[in-house]
Design a protein around this motif. Structure first.
Motif, PDB file in Angstrom:
ATOM      1  N   LYS A 141       0.816  -1.218   0.000  1.00 14.54           N
ATOM      2  CA  LYS A 141       0.000   0.000   0.000  1.00 14.54           C
ATOM      3  C   LYS A 141       0.847   1.264   0.000  1.00 14.54           C
ATOM      4  N   ASP A 142       1.876   1.311   0.821  1.00 11.31           N
ATOM      5  CA  ASP A 142       2.640   2.545   1.005  1.00 11.31           C
ATOM      6  C   ASP A 142       3.429   2.964  -0.230  1.00 11.31           C
ATOM      7  N   SER A 143       3.688   2.021  -1.136  1.00 10.59           N
ATOM      8  CA  SER A 143       4.534   2.334  -2.292  1.00 10.59           C
ATOM      9  C   SER A 143       3.756   2.592  -3.577  1.00 10.59           C
ATOM     10  N   ASP A 194       8.015  -5.254 -10.043  1.00 13.63           N
ATOM     11  CA  ASP A 194       7.488  -5.426  -8.703  1.00 13.63           C
ATOM     12  C   ASP A 194       6.918  -4.117  -8.178  1.00 13.63           C
ATOM     13  N   GLY A 195       6.072  -4.223  -7.171  1.00  9.24           N
ATOM     14  CA  GLY A 195       5.415  -3.046  -6.631  1.00  9.24           C
ATOM     15  C   GLY A 195       6.062  -2.485  -5.393  1.00  9.24           C
ATOM     16  N   ASP A 196       7.316  -2.862  -5.112  1.00  5.70           N
ATOM     17  CA  ASP A 196       7.970  -2.442  -3.867  1.00  5.70           C
ATOM     18  C   ASP A 196       8.940  -1.280  -4.054  1.00  5.70           C
ATOM     19  N   VAL A 241      24.166  -4.761  -8.920  1.00  9.87           N
ATOM     20  CA  VAL A 241      24.338  -4.271  -7.542  1.00  9.87           C
ATOM     21  C   VAL A 241      22.988  -4.376  -6.853  1.00  9.87           C
ATOM     22  N   ARG A 242      22.879  -5.281  -5.886  1.00  9.21           N
ATOM     23  CA  ARG A 242      21.607  -5.539  -5.225  1.00  9.21           C
ATOM     24  C   ARG A 242      21.585  -4.929  -3.831  1.00  9.21           C
ATOM     25  N   HIS A 243      20.456  -4.357  -3.481  1.00 10.54           N
ATOM     26  CA  HIS A 243      20.252  -3.785  -2.150  1.00 10.54           C
ATOM     27  C   HIS A 243      19.287  -4.666  -1.377  1.00 10.54           C
ATOM     28  N   ASP A 244      19.709  -5.901  -1.172  1.00 14.00           N
ATOM     29  CA  ASP A 244      18.913  -6.884  -0.446  1.00 14.00           C
ATOM     30  C   ASP A 244      19.775  -7.533   0.629  1.00 14.00           C
ATOM     31  N   PRO A 245      19.168  -8.092   1.663  1.00 14.61           N
ATOM     32  CA  PRO A 245      19.948  -8.791   2.695  1.00 14.61           C
ATOM     33  C   PRO A 245      20.610 -10.045   2.130  1.00 14.61           C
ATOM     34  N   ARG A 275      14.761  -1.312  -0.607  1.00 15.72           N
ATOM     35  CA  ARG A 275      13.346  -1.365  -0.250  1.00 15.72           C
ATOM     36  C   ARG A 275      13.047  -0.265   0.769  1.00 15.72           C
ATOM     37  N   ARG A 276      11.987   0.496   0.481  1.00 14.33           N
ATOM     38  CA  ARG A 276      11.597   1.604   1.362  1.00 14.33           C
ATOM     39  C   ARG A 276      10.460   1.234   2.301  1.00 14.33           C
TER      40      ARG A 276
END
Length: 320
Positions: free
Chosen positions: A12-14, A91-93, A121-125, A196-197
Motif C-alpha cells: 500500500k505505502d509504495s 514489482d510493486g515495492d 548491484v543488489r540492495h537486499d539482505p 526497499r523503502r
C-alpha cells in the motif's frame, strides 16, 4: 502500446509513488502505455489505493484476487487483461525503477523477444542474495539459458511470448527459460536496483527448495513435455533390462546348482533375487506410466500447437 504489469501483495505505502514514477517515465519518453495493478489478496488496504489511482487515471487498471494465489497467477491475469504489443513486468515495492523501461525497449528493438533485468548491484539482505545467486547458477547450468538474474521481477517481452507460455505455481521466475524453449530470443540488460523503502521481502532461503523442484519441473516440461515416454520409458527399459539380465544369471546359477549341488548359494538366500524382481517391477511401472503420460499428452495437445511461428509470408499470410 506498452502494458506495464505490477503484481501487488501488501504494498500500500509504495503504490502512489510507483504510479507517479511510471507516469513520469512515460511522459519523459513519450510512451503510450497502460498500467495494470494486480492485487494478489492484499490485507493492508492496497486495493483501496489501486482503486483510487484507477478512478483518477484512465490508463490505469486494477484487478483484485479473492485471496492470495501467487505471483504467477497475478501475471497470468495481467497477461489476459493487457492490450499492449509489449509487456513489461515489475514489482510493486519501488525496488524496480520505471525509468529503465526505455532501456528495455531499446534492447527489444535490437531483435530480442525477451529482455531480462540484471540487478548487478543488489540492495537486499544476504539471506536473499546468496540463495538467488545459487539458484541463478543452477537454472543457467541445467537449462542452458545463461542469465545472471532469472528471478528479476523486471522483464520486457513481446505480447506473443505470453500467448505461448502458461504460468502456474511459481513458474513466473522461469519466463525467459520457457520462452527460449519455444524458440524466442532471450537477452538481458543491467538495471538499477533500489533499496526497499516499505514493507519486507517475501522471498528468501525458504523458497530455495521450492525453486529447485520447479526447476526440475521446467526441465521435464521443456525437454519431455511432448514426449514423456522418451524419459520414463528409457528409465523403465534400463531397469527392466537390468532385472532381466539378473534373472537370466540367477537362472543359469540355479541350473548349475541343480546338476552340481553346492556350487552356488540356494536361490532363496540370494539378495540379488529381490533386486532383480524389484528392477523388473520398476521397469514395467515406469513404462506403464510413460504410456499413460503419452495418452494424456496426446489428448491435451489437440488444443495447442507443439511449435511456434515467428512470421509468415506469401499470399496466404497476407489474406489472413
Amino acid at each position: 502500446m506498452i502494458s506495464v504489469l505490477i503484481p501487488v501483495f501488501n504494498e500500500k505505502d509504495s503504490l502512489k509513488t510507483l504510479h507517479g514514477e511510471i507516469e513520469q517515465a512515460a511522459r519523459s519518453a513519450s510512451l503510450e502505455l497502460e498500467a495494470i495493478f494486480i492485487d494478489d489478496g492484499s490485507t493492508d488496504g492496497s486495493w483501496d489505493t489501486i482503486r483510487e489511482i484507477a478512478e483518477k487515471n484512465s490508463w490505469v487498471q486494477g484487478i483484485r484476487f479473492r485471496r492470495n494465489f501467487g505471483k504467477a497467477a497475478a501475471l497470468s491475469a495481467g497477461f489476459h487483461a493487457a492490450r499492449g504489443d509489449i509487456i513489461v513486468t515489475m514489482d510493486g515495492d519501488l525496488q524496480d525503477d520505471p525509468r529503465e523501461i526505455t532501456a528495455f525497449l531499446a534492447a527489444l528493438h535490437k531483435g530480442l523477444d525477451v529482455v531480462n533485468g540484471w540487478k548487478r548491484v543488489r540492495h537486499d539482505p544476504w539471506h536473499k542474495v546468496l540463495p538467488s545467486k545459487v539458484f541463478n547458477f543452477l537454472v543457467s547450468s541445467v537449462m542452458g539459458v545463461w542469465l545472471h538474474d532469472h528471478n528479476c521481477g523486471m522483464k520486457c517481452f513481446r505480447a506473443g511470448v505470453c500467448r505461448e507460455i502458461k504460468l502456474y505455481g511459481e513458474l513466473h521466475r522461469f519466463i525467459p527459460v520457457l520462452a527460449a524453449a519455444r524458440g524466442f530470443r532471450v537477452g538481458e540488460i543491467e538495471i538499477h536496483h533500489r533499496p526497499r523503502r516499505f514493507g519486507r521481502s517475501k522471498y528468501g532461503v525458504r523458497r530455495f527448495m521450492k525453486g529447485f523442484l520447479d526447476l526440475l519441473t521446467v526441465k521435464f516440461l521443456t525437454g519431455f513435455g511432448q514426449r514423456p515416454q522418451h524419459l520414463l520409458g528409457s528409465i523403465g527399459l534400463l531397469s527392466f533390462l537390468a532385472g532381466s539380465l539378473a534373472m537370466i544369471y540367477l537362472t543359469i546359477t540355479w541350473l548349475i546348482n541343480y546338476w552340481t549341488p553346492g556350487s552356488f548359494m540356494p536361490l532363496h538366500q540370494r539378495p540379488l533375487l529381490i533386486y532383480a524382481l524389484a528392477a523388473l517391477l520398476l521397469g514395467a511401472q515406469m513404462m506403464s506410466i510413460g504410456f499413460l503420460a503419452e495418452l494424456i499428452t496426446a489428448y491435451q495437445s489437440r488444443d495447442e500447437d507443439g511449435y511456434s511461428i515467428a512470421e509468415r509470408t506469401g499470399k496466404t499470410a497476407s489474406s489472413q
